[in-house]
Design an enzyme around this catalytic site. Structure first.
Site, short mmCIF file in Angstrom:
data_model
loop_
_atom_site.label_atom_id
_atom_site.label_comp_id
_atom_site.label_asym_id
_atom_site.label_seq_id
_atom_site.Cartn_x
_atom_site.Cartn_y
_atom_site.Cartn_z
N ALA A 187 2.45 28.18 29.90
CA ALA A 187 2.43 29.77 30.77
C ALA A 187 3.37 29.96 31.86
O ALA A 187 3.92 30.74 31.89
CB ALA A 187 1.30 30.04 30.72
N ARG A 205 -2.33 9.27 40.75
CA ARG A 205 -2.76 9.12 42.04
C ARG A 205 -1.65 8.98 43.01
O ARG A 205 -0.88 7.74 42.52
CB ARG A 205 -4.06 8.23 42.30
CG ARG A 205 -5.04 8.63 41.35
CD ARG A 205 -6.44 8.36 41.79
NE ARG A 205 -7.45 8.60 40.84
CZ ARG A 205 -7.96 9.65 40.53
NH1 ARG A 205 -7.43 10.76 40.97
NH2 ARG A 205 -8.88 9.57 39.57
N ASP A 265 -14.86 19.16 35.71
CA ASP A 265 -16.00 19.26 36.52
C ASP A 265 -16.61 20.69 36.90
O ASP A 265 -17.77 21.04 37.15
CB ASP A 265 -15.86 18.48 37.88
CG ASP A 265 -15.40 17.32 37.81
OD1 ASP A 265 -15.82 16.58 36.43
OD2 ASP A 265 -15.14 16.30 38.61
N ARG A 277 -18.49 14.20 38.12
CA ARG A 277 -18.66 13.84 39.58
C ARG A 277 -20.00 14.28 40.33
O ARG A 277 -21.03 14.09 39.77
CB ARG A 277 -17.41 14.48 40.26
CG ARG A 277 -16.93 13.23 41.41
CD ARG A 277 -15.72 13.97 42.01
NE ARG A 277 -14.52 14.02 41.25
CZ ARG A 277 -13.70 12.77 41.15
NH1 ARG A 277 -13.79 11.84 41.99
NH2 ARG A 277 -12.55 12.65 40.26
N GLU A 297 -34.13 17.50 25.84
CA GLU A 297 -35.44 17.71 26.41
C GLU A 297 -35.68 17.60 27.94
O GLU A 297 -36.61 17.95 28.52
CB GLU A 297 -36.40 16.53 25.76
CG GLU A 297 -36.87 16.76 24.38
CD GLU A 297 -36.00 16.85 23.37
OE1 GLU A 297 -34.63 16.27 23.53
OE2 GLU A 297 -35.93 17.84 22.68
N ARG A 314 -12.61 13.83 28.72
CA ARG A 314 -11.52 14.11 29.52
C ARG A 314 -10.32 14.68 28.45
O ARG A 314 -9.31 15.29 28.69
CB ARG A 314 -11.17 13.40 30.34
CG ARG A 314 -11.92 13.70 31.70
CD ARG A 314 -11.45 12.40 32.48
NE ARG A 314 -10.16 12.40 32.91
CZ ARG A 314 -9.79 12.42 34.21
NH1 ARG A 314 -10.52 12.42 35.17
NH2 ARG A 314 -8.55 11.95 34.47
#
Ligand code: F6P
Length: 309
Positions: free
Chosen positions: A7, A57, A113, A157, A173, A241
């Site tokens: 997009a 990272r 998350d 997380r 439950e 994920r």
């Protein structure tokens, strides 16, 4: 992520801007790993999980020297603005970077998350929740056939969004959440009520951030108190994920990518785009980072308990 990248690229091209894909997130900024995109660069990716640009990272970006290098790389290439798609860490990196250097940044919330302020939903959350429901349904078959108790650990997380919503949708439950402490004795009481009520299967969802220490730990504590169960533990892990995004995520990603690119081209800076009450809205980046995003609705917490009897 891919639907959003598509997009952003197509909106930029539609407005006659040049657009580059940065490989491996902030690492690619530091390394100057830029790829000129055209409309075909993003063909046939809307249905793909992960990110075609890859991610990483980046230690260097945590330091001023690394960020300075990134800025120089952008200048060399003539890049004048950034769209950053990611979670809390990406937003923090974008905030520091745009505060120190003259590069406008617009952020798009992308994390399973659902824990960012400024959008009711983050990219990937709906797909991950659907994956969890599918897993619960499959596990339920064994649980019901063998009269077993299953503890299923889900990601998120510090956020219980996936756990609560998938738990309600999968008929769990009990649901253990980081936002709400559950005493193991209370959990055992609930489970015993189910045994008395002749439930043939029991599924307990444990959010990874729950204070009791994960699904194995909870299962052990429960078994120590009520050994009458045949107990199993499933950690769903990284399957949450990946996979082809849901229609909701594809449309959300397209709307947010379009909005982010337009904001950037219209001269805005340091904003987060999001969906609020089905409207696309922007929030100041610093405001977003300074607010805790609590997205568990009280009625759903109550409903989860009522539905488990
Ligand atoms: O923040 C997204 C998330 O999927 C969390 O739910 C999970 O705790 C974490 O990332 C897993 O990250 P990694 O793959 O680096 O272990």
């Amino acid at each position: 992520m891919n639907a959003c990248i598509r997009a952003v690229v197509r909106t930029a091209l539609y407005r006659d801007a040049e657009i580059y894909g940065i490989q491996q997130g902030f690492q690619g900024l530091v390394n100057g790993d830029f790829k000129l995109m055209n409309s075909r660069s993003v063909s046939n990716i809307i249905q793909l999980g992960g990110t075609v640009l890859k991610t990483a990272r980046c230690e260097a970006f945590l330091h001023e020297e690394g960020r300075k290098l990134a800025y120089e790389r952008l200048r060399e290439e003539g890049i004048e603005g950034l769209v950053v798609i990611g979670g809390d860490g990406s937003f923090r990196g974008a905030e520091v970077f745009s505060r120190s250097f003259a590069i406008p940044v617009i952020c798009v919330p992308g994390t399973i998350d659902n824990d960012l302020y400024g959008s009711d939903f983050t990219l990937g959350y709906d797909t991950a929740t659907n994956t969890v429901i599918e897993a619960i349904d499959k596990i339920r078959d064994t649980a019901a056939s063998h009269d077993r108790l299953f503890f299923i650990e889900v990601m998120g997380r510090d956020s219980g969004c996936i756990a609560l919503n998938a738990g309600v949708a999968g008929g769990a439950e009990a649901i253990l959440l980081p936002e709400k402490e559950t005493a193991i004795d209370d959990l055992c009481k609930n489970l015993l009520r189910g045994v008395k009520g002749k439930k043939s299967s029991t599924i307990v969802i444990v959010a990874e951030g729950d204070a009791n220490g994960g699904a194995y730990e909870v299962a052990k504590k429960v078994q120590d108190r009520i050994p009458l169960y045949d107990t199993k533990v499933t950690i769903l892990g990284h399957m949450q994920r990946g996979g082809s995004p849901s229609s909701f995520d594809r449309v959300l990603a397209t709307r947010l990518g379009y909005a982010a690119c337009n904001l950037l081209l219209d001269g805005h800076n340091r904003m987060v785009v999001g969906l609020r009450a089905n409207q696309i809205k922007s929030t100041d980046l610093e405001d977003s980072l300074n607010h805790h995003a609590f997205k568990l609705s009280d009625d759903l917490l109550e409903i989860a308990t009522v539905m488990a009897i």
